[in-house]
Motif scaffolding. Structure first.
Motif, PDB file in Angstrom:
ATOM      1  N   ASN A  12       0.857  -1.181   0.000  1.00 25.11           N
ATOM      2  CA  ASN A  12       0.000   0.000   0.000  1.00 25.11           C
ATOM      3  C   ASN A  12       0.892   1.229   0.000  1.00 25.11           C
ATOM      4  O   ASN A  12       1.741   1.387   0.868  1.00 25.11           O
ATOM      5  N   HIS A  13       0.718   2.080  -0.995  1.00 27.27           N
ATOM      6  CA  HIS A  13       1.521   3.297  -1.118  1.00 27.27           C
ATOM      7  C   HIS A  13       0.646   4.501  -0.801  1.00 27.27           C
ATOM      8  O   HIS A  13      -0.540   4.530  -1.122  1.00 27.27           O
ATOM      9  N   SER A  14       1.231   5.492  -0.211  1.00 24.40           N
ATOM     10  CA  SER A  14       0.466   6.691   0.146  1.00 24.40           C
ATOM     11  C   SER A  14       0.450   7.727  -0.971  1.00 24.40           C
ATOM     12  O   SER A  14      -0.355   8.642  -0.943  1.00 24.40           O
ATOM     13  N   ASP A  15       1.348   7.580  -1.960  1.00 26.84           N
ATOM     14  CA  ASP A  15       1.405   8.615  -2.992  1.00 26.84           C
ATOM     15  C   ASP A  15       0.277   8.435  -4.012  1.00 26.84           C
ATOM     16  O   ASP A  15      -0.317   7.361  -4.148  1.00 26.84           O
ATOM     17  N   LYS A  16      -0.012   9.491  -4.756  1.00 28.65           N
ATOM     18  CA  LYS A  16      -1.137   9.516  -5.692  1.00 28.65           C
ATOM     19  C   LYS A  16      -0.908   8.640  -6.908  1.00 28.65           C
ATOM     20  O   LYS A  16      -1.854   8.354  -7.649  1.00 28.65           O
ATOM     21  N   GLN A  17       0.318   8.206  -7.130  1.00 32.59           N
ATOM     22  CA  GLN A  17       0.603   7.432  -8.337  1.00 32.59           C
ATOM     23  C   GLN A  17       0.442   5.928  -8.129  1.00 32.59           C
ATOM     24  O   GLN A  17       0.996   5.112  -8.867  1.00 32.59           O
ATOM     25  N   HIS A  18      -0.378   5.578  -7.143  1.00 33.34           N
ATOM     26  CA  HIS A  18      -0.685   4.182  -6.846  1.00 33.34           C
ATOM     27  C   HIS A  18      -2.132   4.132  -6.371  1.00 33.34           C
ATOM     28  O   HIS A  18      -2.588   5.009  -5.645  1.00 33.34           O
ATOM     29  N   ALA A  19      -2.874   3.109  -6.829  1.00 33.09           N
ATOM     30  CA  ALA A  19      -4.278   2.993  -6.414  1.00 33.09           C
ATOM     31  C   ALA A  19      -4.667   1.522  -6.340  1.00 33.09           C
ATOM     32  O   ALA A  19      -4.154   0.699  -7.102  1.00 33.09           O
ATOM     33  N   ARG A  20      -5.591   1.212  -5.410  1.00 34.49           N
ATOM     34  CA  ARG A  20      -6.118  -0.142  -5.265  1.00 34.49           C
ATOM     35  C   ARG A  20      -7.630  -0.068  -5.206  1.00 34.49           C
ATOM     36  O   ARG A  20      -8.199   0.881  -4.675  1.00 34.49           O
ATOM     37  N   GLY A  21      -8.290  -1.070  -5.773  1.00 30.43           N
ATOM     38  CA  GLY A  21      -9.737  -1.106  -5.712  1.00 30.43           C
ATOM     39  C   GLY A  21     -10.278  -2.375  -6.346  1.00 30.43           C
ATOM     40  O   GLY A  21      -9.532  -3.184  -6.895  1.00 30.43           O
ATOM     41  N   TYR A  22     -11.598  -2.531  -6.250  1.00 35.83           N
ATOM     42  CA  TYR A  22     -12.260  -3.728  -6.773  1.00 35.83           C
ATOM     43  C   TYR A  22     -13.227  -3.401  -7.908  1.00 35.83           C
ATOM     44  O   TYR A  22     -13.876  -4.297  -8.437  1.00 35.83           O
ATOM     45  N   LYS A  23     -13.321  -2.146  -8.267  1.00 34.36           N
ATOM     46  CA  LYS A  23     -14.252  -1.763  -9.336  1.00 34.36           C
ATOM     47  C   LYS A  23     -13.441  -1.260 -10.536  1.00 34.36           C
ATOM     48  O   LYS A  23     -12.510  -1.899 -10.958  1.00 34.36           O
TER      49      LYS A  23
END
Length: 557
Positions: A12-23
Motif C-alpha cells: 500500500n503506497h500513500s502517494d497519488k501514483q498508486h491505487a487499489r480497488g475492486y471496481k
C-alpha cells in the motif's frame, strides 16, 4: 514467480501514483484524463467508453504528445467473449507522398529537424477514426457523451505541469508561428502552475461533439487541415482524409513461461519486439540473476540489440511486403540468435539474421531500414467493473508533432511521416498509402486465459524496452507494481551506447564498460509506464503511474 507470490508482494503506497480497488480503474499521464475516465466508469460506461473520453481529455491536458491529429493503437479485451481486439488508428502516408521526400538533390538524408517540421512530415491522422470505430464496436455510450468531459475541461483550462515545462525548454525550436503564440503568450513561455485555456480547441471539440468525426475527415475541420498542410508545402489532400478508415483485427499472441501476451500485429513493430525479446529472455532465464546485477543489464542490452537489428531489417507494412513474423518468433530461430550472446564482451557482429527459412512466405529483397521512430507519445488504460480492458498508446510522434497548429482550431498536426525510413531504398521507406512502422506497444498479459496485467509506455524505439523491463520486474522478480515501474531501466539500440535511468549501480556499469559498452553521461527518464495489475480470484486491481510524468491511476470505490 507465481501470481500468489506477486500479489503477496504488493504494498500500500500513500502517494497519488498508486491505487487499489475492486471496481473500475484508470491510469494515464495526466490527472485530468485519469479522473475523467474514472468518472465515465462510475456513470456506467465500459472500458472503451472511458478510453475514448480519456483520449479527448489528453488532447486538452497533454496536447504536445497526443491530440486530435494523432495516431494510435487501441487494445480491447472483452470479458464476456474472452476476445482481444486491436483497433488500428495509425497514421498513413498521403497518396502523393513519394520515396525521395526526405532526401536532397544529392540523395543525402535531410537533417532531422528540417524534415520533421514542414508539411511533408504530416501523415493522414488516424486517432479520431480509430476512436470512433472503437466506440461503435465496443463502447456503450454516445460520441457526444464521451467528448463532453473534455469540453468542460477545455473551457475551464488545465494547469501547466512539469511535462509542459520540460517540452518547452527542450523542443521549442520545433514550434511554428501559430503554436508558438499559444505556448509562448506575449513571447513568454507558459510555466508550471499557470492555468491555460485553449478557446480554439474548445470550439473544435464542440464541432466534433455535434457533427462527429466526419467534421474532421470530411467537413470544415478537414478543409482547414488541408489548407494548413499545403501552406507548409505538404502532400495531404482532402481525399486523403475522406478515404481514411480505421480497422479492427485480432491481437497477436505469444507466450512467456506460463503467461500469454497479447499485442498488436504489424505494421505495429512494438508488439513483435516485445514477444521476440520475451522469448529470448525466457530461454536465458533472466530471473536467476540479481535485480541490479550486471548480468541482467547485459542480457537486456544484447537482446535489445539483436531485436533491433531484426526489426530494422524485417518490419514494415505487410500490405506492401511480406513480413516473416512467424519465422522471427519460432523457437529454432530464437535459439540461433541466442548464439550471439557470450557473457564476455559486447558482440560487435550483431546484425540481422535470416528468418526466411523458418517462415512460409517468399523473401522480399528490400534493404534494411536505418532509423527508428521518435520519443514522445502517451499511454492510458481503463478497466471496468465487469473486467473489460481498454489500453491505448497514441502520439503526435515527436514532442509538439510537426509544430504546426491549425489556425482557428487549436490543435497540433503530427509528424508521423518521420516514422518512415528517410532512405528511399529501405523496407520502411515512404510510399503512397503506406503505414510507417510504429513501436507503440499496448499490452495485455494473461494467465490461464484471465488477464493479470496490462501496461504500455511512450518512448518511440524505447517503448518495448520499457514494457519488457516492467513486465519482468513483476513476473520474474516479484516486485510491487509501483516499484516495478520505478525500477531503473536501460535502453540499447544496435550500437554500444546504453541509455540509463538514475539508479543503475556503478559496479554494473563499470563491468559493462569493460565489456565495450558505453553509458550516456546523463541519466534520463526512459518512457512513462502506466500499468494495472489484476487479480482474477479476488477481483482486486492495482494501478500504477510512472513518476516521470504527473499522471495518476484512479480507482472507483
Amino acid at each position: 514467480m507465481t501470481m500468489d507470490h506477486i500479489w503477496k508482494n504488493q504494498q500500500n503506497h500513500s502517494d497519488k501514483q498508486h491505487a487499489r480497488g475492486y471496481k473500475g480503474m484508470t491510469a494515464s499521464a495526466t490527472e485530468e484524463a485519469s479522473t475523467i475516465g474514472a468518472d465515465i466508469l462510475a456513470k456506467g460506461g465500459n472500458a472503451m467508453d472511458a478510453i475514448v473520453a480519456m483520449q479527448f481529455a489528453l488532447a486538452v491536458s497533454e496536447p504536445f504528445n497526443t491530440g486530435l491529429a494523432a495516431s494510435g493503437f487501441i487494445m480491447y479485451y472483452d470479458a464476456e467473449t474472452k476476445k482481444t481486439s486491436v483497433v488500428n488508428g495509425h497514421s498513413i502516408a498521403p497518396k502523393n507522398a513519394h520515396k525521395n521526400v526526405f532526401v536532397d538533390e544529392h540523395q543525402d538524408v535531410i537533417p532531422f529537424l528540417e524534415r520533421s517540421t514542414p508539411g511533408t512530415a504530416v501523415a493522414v491522422p488516424g486517432i479520431l477514426k480509430g476512436m470512433e470505430k472503437a466506440l461503435n464496436e465496443f463502447g456503450t455510450m454516445s460520441w457526444a457523451d464521451v467528448i463532453e468531459p473534455a469540453i468542460a475541461l477545455s473551457e475551464k483550462g488545465v494547469r501547466v505541469n512539469l511535462t509542459w515545462n520540460t517540452g518547452l525548454q527542450r523542443f521549442s525550436d520545433r514550434l511554428g508561428e501559430k503554436a508558438k503564440a499559444f505556448f509562448y503568450p506575449n513571447d513568454v513561455p507558459l510555466t508550471e502552475g499557470e492555468t491555460v485555456v485553449n478557446e480554439e480547441l474548445t470550439k473544435t471539440l464542440q464541432i466534433l461533439q455535434s457533427k462527429g468525426a466526419d467534421a474532421f475527415y470530411k467537413g470544415e475541420i478537414a478543409d482547414k487541415i488541408i489548407e494548413t498542410v499545403q501552406s507548409f508545402d505538404g502532400f495531404m489532400q482532402k481525399d486523403d482524409l475522406t478515404a481514411y478508415e480505421a480497422t479492427v483485427s485480432e491481437a497477436i499472441t505469444g507466450t512467456y513461461k506460463e503467461y500469454t501476451i497479447a499485442v498488436p500485429a504489424p505494421p505495429n513493430g512494438g508488439g513483435f519486439a516485445l514477444l521476440y525479446m520475451l522469448k529470448m529472455l525466457e530461454k536465458l532465464d533472466i530471473g536467476q540473476y540479481g535485480l541490479r546485477s550486471w548480468e541482467k543489464y547485459y542480457l537486456l542490452a544484447e537482446v535489445m540489440r539483436i531485436m533491433t537489428a531484426d526489426k530494422l531489417a524485417f518490419m514494415g507494412d505487410p500490405s506492401f511486403y511480406n513480413i516473416p513474423l512467424n519465422g522471427l518468433l519460432t523457437e529454432d530461430y530464437i535459439k540461433e540468435r541466442l548464439k550471439l550472446l557470450n557473457f564476455k564482451f559486447r558482440n560487435e557482429d550483431v546484425t540481422e539474421g535470416n528468418p526466411w527459412p523458418y517462415d512460409d512466405q517468399e523473401p522480399h529483397n528490400k534493404a534494411a531500414s536505418t532509423t527508428e521512430p521518435g520519443p514522445d507519445t502517451t499511454h492510458f488504460i481503463a478497466v471496468d467493473e465487469r473486467g473489460n480492458i481498454a489500453a491505448c498508446t497514441s502520439s503526435l510522434e515527436h514532442f509538439f508533432g510537426s509544430g504546426i497548429m491549425v489556425p482557428g482550431y487549436g490543435f497540433l498536426l503530427n509528424n508521423d511521416m518521420t516514422d518512415f525510413d528517410p532512405d528511399p531504398a529501405g523496407l520502411n521507406s515512404v510510399e503512397s498509402g503506406k503505414y510507417p512502422v510504429s513501436m507503440k506497444t499496448p499490452t495485455i498479459v494473461f494467465k490461464d486465459a484471465d488477464p493479470v496485467l496490462t501496461l504500455g509506455s511512450p518512448g518511440g524505439p524505447t517503448i518495448p524496452a520499457s514494457v519488457l523491463q516492467t513486465m519482468i520486474h513483476v513476473l520474474d522478480f516479484g516486485l510491487d507494481l509501483k516499484e516495478a515501474i520505478e525500477e531503473p531501466r536501460i535502453y540499447n539500440g544496435t550500437g554500444p551506447l546504453i541509455w540509463q535511468e538514475e539508479g543503475i549501480p556503478e559496479e554494473a556499469k563499470q563491468t559493462l564498460e569493460r565489456m565495450n559498452y558505453q553509458f550516456d553521461s546523463i541519466a534520463l527518464s526512459i518512457g512513462n509506464v502506466q500499468a494495472v495489475l489484476l487479480n482474477p480470484e479476488t477481483g482486486e486491481r492495482i494501478g500504477g503511474s510512472d513518476s516521470s510524468r504527473p499522471g495518476i491511476p484512479v480507482a472507483n470505490q
